[in-house]
Design a protein around this motif. Structure first.
Motif, PDB file in Angstrom:
ATOM      1  N   TYR A  43      -3.609  13.412  -2.639  1.00 20.04           N
ATOM      2  CA  TYR A  43      -2.663  13.667  -1.554  1.00 20.04           C
ATOM      3  C   TYR A  43      -2.595  12.459  -0.636  1.00 20.04           C
ATOM      4  CZ  TYR A  43      -0.273  16.218   2.164  1.00 20.04           C
ATOM      5  OH  TYR A  43       0.636  16.629   3.101  1.00 20.04           O
ATOM      6  N   LYS A  44      -1.378  12.041  -0.299  1.00 16.58           N
ATOM      7  CA  LYS A  44      -1.210  10.925   0.638  1.00 16.58           C
ATOM      8  C   LYS A  44      -1.499  11.403   2.060  1.00 16.58           C
ATOM      9  CE  LYS A  44       2.284   8.144  -1.742  1.00 16.58           C
ATOM     10  NZ  LYS A  44       3.612   7.490  -1.588  1.00 16.58           N
ATOM     11  N   ASP A  67       0.846  -1.199   0.000  1.00 15.68           N
ATOM     12  CA  ASP A  67       0.000   0.000   0.000  1.00 15.68           C
ATOM     13  C   ASP A  67       0.880   1.246   0.000  1.00 15.68           C
ATOM     14  OD1 ASP A  67      -1.953   2.016   0.479  1.00 15.68           O
ATOM     15  OD2 ASP A  67      -3.223   0.543   1.495  1.00 15.68           O
ATOM     16  N   SER A  68       0.578   2.182  -0.902  1.00 15.28           N
ATOM     17  CA  SER A  68       1.348   3.434  -0.969  1.00 15.28           C
ATOM     18  C   SER A  68       0.437   4.663  -0.863  1.00 15.28           C
ATOM     19  CB  SER A  68       2.135   3.495  -2.280  1.00 15.28           C
ATOM     20  OG  SER A  68       1.262   3.416  -3.392  1.00 15.28           O
ATOM     21  N   SER A  69      -0.761   4.479  -0.286  1.00 15.32           N
ATOM     22  CA  SER A  69      -1.740   5.568  -0.223  1.00 15.32           C
ATOM     23  C   SER A  69      -1.583   6.436   1.017  1.00 15.32           C
ATOM     24  CB  SER A  69      -3.164   4.996  -0.262  1.00 15.32           C
ATOM     25  OG  SER A  69      -3.405   4.170   0.869  1.00 15.32           O
ATOM     26  N   PHE A  70      -0.578   6.155   1.857  1.00 11.01           N
ATOM     27  CA  PHE A  70      -0.392   6.918   3.089  1.00 11.01           C
ATOM     28  C   PHE A  70       1.094   6.975   3.421  1.00 11.01           C
ATOM     29  CE2 PHE A  70      -1.089   2.492   4.184  1.00 11.01           C
ATOM     30  CZ  PHE A  70      -0.037   2.211   5.063  1.00 11.01           C
ATOM     31  N   VAL A  71       1.417   7.874   4.354  1.00 15.76           N
ATOM     32  CA  VAL A  71       2.771   7.978   4.880  1.00 15.76           C
ATOM     33  C   VAL A  71       2.682   8.069   6.393  1.00 15.76           C
ATOM     34  CG1 VAL A  71       4.866   9.371   5.037  1.00 15.76           C
ATOM     35  CG2 VAL A  71       3.711   9.106   2.841  1.00 15.76           C
ATOM     36  N   LYS A 115      -4.202  -1.215   6.379  1.00 13.23           N
ATOM     37  CA  LYS A 115      -5.152  -0.100   6.350  1.00 13.23           C
ATOM     38  C   LYS A 115      -6.517  -0.592   6.790  1.00 13.23           C
ATOM     39  CE  LYS A 115      -6.100   1.838   2.329  1.00 13.23           C
ATOM     40  NZ  LYS A 115      -5.865   2.681   1.131  1.00 13.23           N
ATOM     41  N   LYS A 141      -0.965  11.876   5.765  1.00 12.58           N
ATOM     42  CA  LYS A 141       0.181  11.841   6.661  1.00 12.58           C
ATOM     43  C   LYS A 141      -0.306  11.429   8.047  1.00 12.58           C
ATOM     44  CE  LYS A 141       2.984  15.371   4.355  1.00 12.58           C
ATOM     45  NZ  LYS A 141       3.644  16.698   4.512  1.00 12.58           N
ATOM     46  N   ASP A 194     -10.739   0.938   2.888  1.00 15.90           N
ATOM     47  CA  ASP A 194     -10.339   1.636   1.676  1.00 15.90           C
ATOM     48  C   ASP A 194     -11.301   2.791   1.423  1.00 15.90           C
ATOM     49  OD1 ASP A 194      -8.984   2.316  -0.554  1.00 15.90           O
ATOM     50  OD2 ASP A 194      -9.838   0.750  -1.833  1.00 15.90           O
ATOM     51  N   ASN A 204       8.169   4.445   0.965  1.00 15.36           N
ATOM     52  CA  ASN A 204       7.451   4.607  -0.298  1.00 15.36           C
ATOM     53  C   ASN A 204       6.271   3.646  -0.378  1.00 15.36           C
ATOM     54  OD1 ASN A 204       9.161   6.633  -1.284  1.00 15.36           O
ATOM     55  ND2 ASN A 204      10.628   5.109  -2.049  1.00 15.36           N
ATOM     56  N   GLU A 221     -11.691   7.496   2.119  1.00 20.72           N
ATOM     57  CA  GLU A 221     -10.905   8.738   2.174  1.00 20.72           C
ATOM     58  C   GLU A 221     -10.219   8.917   3.515  1.00 20.72           C
ATOM     59  OE1 GLU A 221     -11.420  13.487   1.095  1.00 20.72           O
ATOM     60  OE2 GLU A 221     -13.191  12.243   1.441  1.00 20.72           O
TER      61      GLU A 221
END
Length: 354
Positions: free
Chosen positions: A107-108, A41-45, A69, A110, A72, A52, A74
């Motif tokens: 936007y990822k 998964d790369s949808s968040f940091v 996560k 944070k 799935d 990455n 917002e």
């Protein structure tokens, strides 16, 4: 000839055995792959652990190791597992993101709030609940709930109402009602709830000691009996223009639902608020008071100024009607018969003021 047949037959048995072994190996390998797989998964940091791509390993269809996560959508949170056990939860503060304009497309998220699990429950940090049109977040410190807030979303509308316990007092504030706040606390074993505007007291509601010789001063007082228990509540309103109802509707909705007359202490008020929000229950629309004992206005010394009150001493039961601190009518009556007298008095009183 016999040796040749034996040799061919023996080779066939060996061949068949090898085929079976190969098939078992392939089955076991396929089963292992099905039982254990990696999701990326790369949808968040995660601010504290930037990567990455975040990986989560499933074993037997369940989260086992890594980052997972929640949903799935917002707004989401991420759980971190070690050997099949929840260790941490990572989340965001919606209000902070709105203030930083971080909800742009693509936007990822944070995730900068780290919460700690213990025995499968949040021990320190934020516990999230997704409710209709809102997200509710409980706040914990070492297993103790210290506050909660809920974020409400609608078209072109956002609000946060926060509830926090500090120094034996519940503080309630709203983003949409700047300058207003609610305080709930105990004084002399009585629960008080107060609404302030810029630190100026606007409204106070408190339960009362029905055995006391004096009542809260300059108050509207109601005394009633429900489930064989006699209780009382007093209201003091310094907001004569009703400004708070216009400027702080969100907080007034909360203030009017505070069930202090049903609560044992201020923490019980806190727990009731949270329970009612999570379960989306409202205060029942049935009549709040079963059997009325009194309704009156008190004077600046805490005595009855105007109103009606039922009395029951060792000899008689009777009621009195007060006007301008004087008894203008007194008659013997039972509590059951007093109910008709009470409601006739109230109906006439309010019809005369219309």
């Amino acid at each position: 000839m016999m040796n040749l047949l034996y040799y061919k037959k023996n080779n066939q048995l060996i061949y068949n055995a090898l085929i079976i072994i190969l098939m078992l190996c392939k089955f076991n390998n396929t089963s292992a792959q099905e039982m254990k797989f990696i999701k990326k998964d790369s949808s968040f940091v995660i601010v504290a652990e930037p990567m990455n791509v975040y990986e989560g390993i499933y074993e037997k269809g369940k989260p086992y190791q890594g980052y997972f996560k929640e949903e799935d959508q917002e707004l989401f949170t991420v759980d971190y597992y070690e050997n099949g056990i929840k260790k941490y939860n990572y989340s965001i503060d919606v209000l902070q993101m709105l203030q930083n304009d971080e909800f742009e497309g693509g936007y990822k998220l944070k995730l900068d709030i780290k919460s700690i699990y213990r025995d499968g429950e949040i021990y320190s940090g934020a516990k999230h609940h997704r409710l209709k049109d809102m997200v509710l977040v409980e706040q914990y410190q070492e297993g103790k709930r210290t506050g909660f807030y809920y974020d409400t979303f609608a078209m072109h509308y956002y609000n946060r109402v926060s509830f926090k316990i500090e120094k034996d007092t519940i503080h309630i504030v709203s983003v949409q009602n700047q300058g207003y706040k609610i305080k709930i606390f105990q004084k002399n074993n009585l629960i008080l709830s107060e609404l302030y505007r810029n630190d100026s007291l606007q409204i106070r509601v408190q339960n009362i000691d029905i055995k006391a010789s004096k009542f809260p001063t300059n108050s509207f007082v109601q005394i009633y009996e429900k489930f064989k228990i006699t209780k009382g509540i007093a209201y003091q309103n310094y907001d004569e223009t009703g400004q708070a109802y216009d400027e702080a509707r969100e907080l007034m909705q909360v203030f009017n639902k505070l069930e202090i007359d049903k609560s044992k202490d201020y923490t019980d008020v806190f727990d009731r608020l949270l329970k009612n929000i999570i379960s989306a229950t409202e205060i029942e629309n049935e009549p709040v008071y079963q059997t009325m004992i009194a309704e009156f206005i008190s004077d600046q010394e805490g005595n009855i100024k105007d109103g009606i009150c039922f009395f029951n001493d060792s000899k008689n039961s009777y009621y009195r009607i007060f006007n301008n601190s004087k008894v203008v009518n007194e008659e013997k009556v039972s509590l059951d018969d007093f109910q008709k007298i009470f409601f006739s008095y109230i109906e006439k009183k309010y019809s005369d003021t219309d």
